[in-house]
Write a protein that holds these residues in place. Structure first.
Motif, short mmCIF file in Angstrom:
data_model
loop_
_atom_site.label_atom_id
_atom_site.label_comp_id
_atom_site.label_asym_id
_atom_site.label_seq_id
_atom_site.Cartn_x
_atom_site.Cartn_y
_atom_site.Cartn_z
N LYS A 263 55.94 -45.32 35.16
CA LYS A 263 56.19 -46.32 34.45
C LYS A 263 56.87 -46.36 32.90
O LYS A 263 56.68 -44.95 32.07
CB LYS A 263 54.51 -46.72 33.77
CG LYS A 263 54.52 -47.64 32.08
CD LYS A 263 52.78 -47.41 31.66
CE LYS A 263 53.03 -48.87 30.56
NZ LYS A 263 51.63 -48.41 30.05
N GLN A 264 57.48 -46.93 32.51
CA GLN A 264 58.37 -47.04 31.70
C GLN A 264 57.77 -46.80 30.60
O GLN A 264 57.00 -47.93 30.02
CB GLN A 264 59.46 -48.00 31.39
CG GLN A 264 60.64 -48.47 32.71
CD GLN A 264 61.60 -46.99 32.83
OE1 GLN A 264 61.83 -46.25 32.28
NE2 GLN A 264 62.15 -47.03 34.10
N GLN A 265 57.84 -45.24 29.74
CA GLN A 265 57.12 -44.94 28.26
C GLN A 265 57.60 -45.86 26.88
O GLN A 265 59.11 -46.13 27.59
CB GLN A 265 57.12 -43.94 28.20
CG GLN A 265 56.30 -42.40 29.31
CD GLN A 265 55.19 -42.95 29.21
OE1 GLN A 265 54.33 -43.35 28.89
NE2 GLN A 265 54.40 -43.48 30.77
N CYS A 297 66.42 -63.82 24.43
CA CYS A 297 66.63 -63.51 26.86
C CYS A 297 65.83 -64.17 26.89
O CYS A 297 64.60 -65.11 26.91
CB CYS A 297 66.58 -62.09 26.64
SG CYS A 297 66.44 -61.75 28.06
N PRO A 298 66.57 -65.07 27.80
CA PRO A 298 66.11 -66.63 28.53
C PRO A 298 64.79 -66.31 29.50
O PRO A 298 64.02 -66.59 29.60
CB PRO A 298 67.44 -67.46 29.06
CG PRO A 298 68.33 -66.91 28.81
CD PRO A 298 68.26 -65.73 28.15
N VAL A 299 64.83 -64.97 29.63
CA VAL A 299 64.00 -64.33 31.20
C VAL A 299 63.54 -63.16 30.48
O VAL A 299 61.73 -64.43 29.92
CB VAL A 299 64.80 -62.91 31.62
CG1 VAL A 299 63.90 -62.96 32.82
CG2 VAL A 299 65.82 -64.34 32.82
N CYS A 300 63.40 -62.96 29.56
CA CYS A 300 62.57 -61.71 28.88
C CYS A 300 61.55 -62.79 27.37
O CYS A 300 61.04 -61.80 27.00
CB CYS A 300 62.39 -60.31 28.63
SG CYS A 300 63.73 -59.88 27.56
N ARG A 301 63.00 -63.55 26.93
CA ARG A 301 62.35 -64.04 25.36
C ARG A 301 62.20 -62.93 24.47
O ARG A 301 61.93 -62.92 23.44
CB ARG A 301 60.93 -64.29 25.66
CG ARG A 301 60.54 -66.14 26.62
CD ARG A 301 61.60 -66.71 26.26
NE ARG A 301 61.94 -66.92 25.65
CZ ARG A 301 63.00 -68.03 24.59
NH1 ARG A 301 63.44 -68.49 25.47
NH2 ARG A 301 62.49 -68.11 23.42
N VAL A 377 57.78 -61.27 37.50
CA VAL A 377 57.27 -59.17 37.75
C VAL A 377 57.54 -58.52 36.66
O VAL A 377 57.35 -57.73 36.06
CB VAL A 377 58.67 -59.06 39.21
CG1 VAL A 377 57.94 -59.93 40.46
CG2 VAL A 377 59.70 -59.37 38.46
N LEU A 378 58.64 -59.25 35.35
CA LEU A 378 58.83 -58.12 34.40
C LEU A 378 58.28 -57.92 33.33
O LEU A 378 57.30 -58.93 33.18
CB LEU A 378 60.19 -58.42 33.81
CG LEU A 378 60.38 -59.67 33.01
CD1 LEU A 378 60.72 -59.53 32.06
CD2 LEU A 378 61.86 -60.03 32.78
N GLY A 384 62.70 -50.84 24.96
CA GLY A 384 62.73 -50.15 25.72
C GLY A 384 63.32 -50.81 26.58
O GLY A 384 63.52 -52.01 27.20
N ARG A 385 63.01 -50.22 27.99
CA ARG A 385 63.16 -50.57 29.76
C ARG A 385 61.64 -51.41 30.14
O ARG A 385 60.83 -51.74 29.29
CB ARG A 385 63.74 -49.55 30.26
CG ARG A 385 64.96 -48.83 29.67
CD ARG A 385 65.53 -47.66 31.16
NE ARG A 385 66.38 -47.11 30.84
CZ ARG A 385 67.63 -47.61 31.49
NH1 ARG A 385 67.71 -48.75 31.65
NH2 ARG A 385 69.03 -46.61 30.52
N HIS A 386 62.08 -52.39 30.76
CA HIS A 386 60.60 -53.48 31.15
C HIS A 386 60.61 -52.12 32.33
O HIS A 386 61.14 -51.36 33.11
CB HIS A 386 61.27 -54.87 32.18
CG HIS A 386 62.63 -55.71 31.32
ND1 HIS A 386 62.25 -55.84 29.77
CD2 HIS A 386 63.13 -56.01 31.24
CE1 HIS A 386 62.93 -56.50 29.69
NE2 HIS A 386 63.86 -56.96 30.29
N ASN A 387 58.98 -52.84 32.12
CA ASN A 387 58.07 -52.66 33.96
C ASN A 387 57.85 -53.15 34.32
O ASN A 387 58.59 -54.49 34.58
CB ASN A 387 57.22 -52.22 33.43
CG ASN A 387 57.56 -50.38 32.10
OD1 ASN A 387 57.35 -49.48 32.98
ND2 ASN A 387 56.47 -50.71 31.42
N VAL A 388 57.44 -53.23 35.58
CA VAL A 388 57.40 -54.36 36.94
C VAL A 388 56.17 -54.22 36.89
O VAL A 388 55.31 -53.51 37.53
CB VAL A 388 58.28 -53.77 37.64
CG1 VAL A 388 57.84 -54.72 39.10
CG2 VAL A 388 59.45 -53.71 36.89
N ASN A 389 55.40 -55.48 37.41
CA ASN A 389 54.29 -55.65 38.05
C ASN A 389 55.09 -55.68 39.83
O ASN A 389 54.92 -56.36 40.25
CB ASN A 389 54.19 -57.50 37.21
CG ASN A 389 52.25 -57.53 38.04
OD1 ASN A 389 51.89 -56.69 39.06
ND2 ASN A 389 51.81 -58.91 37.21
#
Length: 416
Positions: A263-265, A297-301, A377-378, A384-389
């Motif tokens: 997991k990205q902390q 950001c259009p993806v992660c908002r 999925v993000l 920070g960096r994204h985590n992933v489902n």
């Protein structure tokens, strides 16, 4: 691998390369055989093409950073009725000046003590006093630079940057530039004092190099880290068409993306107002100014501020324009800007899909992923960096693998 097999692979790669240019699918290069060049030859009733190497190194949708014209607005006929497709490399003349000063300093000594490393030190140090990086510009802008210098009696070692050329050229479609001498004069006057300082610095560097008291220690090419890394990656990627280099260490990322592991902390440190201001004005100013303050950001908002994250080099703000699967405007300039983290994740997901599909694929891995799939999925986090489902990604990966195989089949049929 037999020599004959290597020859056949090289032949196929060459054929694939030129097929992409002819089809207009070569994103980063152009040529006499590109559909745009052929169209322009017909439009101007040209007898042939007069093309520089720099023109072929740039994509069909390239725009001159100085005058702002696209390729279709730059071309015109020469005296032989050939279509002039001429771009050149524009550079600050400080490197030339430093070399001249180095030679003069060497010859001024009773005995020359400098060696080849001293000369290369001077060449490397010339970037310290250069006003701008080398740039590809149209031949008309390069000519306008020379005309403007003569008109304002600028130092012969001075040259205008692409951004400054844009201010004084009067550009027209398919015609040479005229110049606004008054604007060029104002720009030169603003440079006089700093240019004098740069000349002094250049002279001092030349003296240090000529007296062999420099600190440059050159390594042979085969020992340089960037050369070793690039050579290994090139052999793996170009020769075999896949990024297999990580398998050499037993790294399982080729089967399951490294971005899935752990997991990205959440960040333990957040940027201050001054950190954000420094990012906006210095480290990432180009990206920061490319979108308005209210941008998300259009993806992660995430907002602009929330997208600023810590890197080895300090706080940064990155944007990207990936060509997602299903994007109507796939060419550069027609894509939506998203944050660097979303773009990196799209690349990693696409890369895993290519490997799972057993495809030769393409280095443009984001083209196998849709923006909607990425959103699903993000798991974003501020600064920070994204985590992933991972569970959701497994579901999507089945669809993606099938999509990649269908794209491969379509590509093979087109070639046949």
């Amino acid at each position: 691998m037999r020599f004959e097999d290597k020859q056949e692979i090289a032949k196929q790669l060459r054929q694939n390369f030129f097929e992409k240019v002819v089809a207009g699918d070569a994103l980063y290069v152009d040529g006499v055989m590109s559909p745009q060049t052929i169209m322009l030859v017909e439009e101007f009733s040209a007898s042939g093409v007069d093309m520089t190497a720099a023109w072929s190194w740039t994509p069909m949708d390239w725009v001159c950073p100085a005058c702002g014209r696209c390729k279709a607005d730059i071309v015109r006929l020469n005296s032989k009725q050939q279509l002039m497709c001429r771009l050149v490399e524009h550079h600050d003349h400080m490197k030339d000046l430093l070399e001249t000063e180095f030679v003069a300093a060497c010859k001024a000594s009773e005995k020359i003590v400098a060696d080849e490393f001293g000369k290369r030190f001077a060449a490397r140090a010339s970037q310290m006093v250069a006003a701008y990086d080398n740039a590809i510009i149209c031949d008309d802008c390069n000519t306008a630079d020379a005309k403007a210098k003569d008109a304002v009696s600028a130092d012969r070692n001075f040259s205008f940057s692409p951004g400054e050329i844009r201010k004084f050229v009067k550009q027209e479609k398919n015609r040479p530039h005229s110049i606004d001498v008054q604007i060029a004069l104002e720009i030169w006057r603003g440079h006089v004092s700093t240019f004098a300082l740069r000349l002094k610095i250049a002279k001092r560097i030349a003296e240090i190099a000529a007296n062999n008291v420099h600190w440059y220690q050159e390594l042979p090419l085969e020992q340089r880290a960037e050369v070793i890394r690039a050579r290994a990656a090139s052999f793996s990627t170009v020769t075999f068409g896949k990024e297999w280099i990580y398998e050499l260490t037993g790294d399982p990322r080729v089967q399951e993306g490294i971005f899935r592991r752990g997991k990205q902390q959440a960040p333990t440190e957040y940027p201050s107002d001054k950190d954000v201001e420094y990012v906006a004005r210095v480290t990432s100013s180009k990206h920061w100014l490319a979108v308005p303050e209210e941008w998300k950001c259009p993806v992660c908002r995430r907002s602009k501020n929330a997208t600023v994250r810590q890197s080895k080099a300090g706080w940064i703000f990155l944007l990207s324009e990936p060509g997602f699967f299903g994007t109507p405007e796939w060419r550069r300039g027609g894509r939506e800007k998203i944050c660097g983290e979303c773009s990196s994740l799209a690349v990693e997901i696409g890369k895993e899909g290519v490997l799972r599909a057993g495809s030769n694929g393409s280095s443009n891995y984001a083209q196998y992923v849709t923006a909607e799939e990425l959103k699903q999925v993000l798991i974003p986090q501020a600064h920070g960096r994204h985590n992933v489902n991972s569970t959701k990604l497994d579901e999507i990966m089945l669809t993606m693998v099938e999509r990649i195989r269908m794209m491969d089949d379509k590509s093979r049929k087109l070639k046949d």
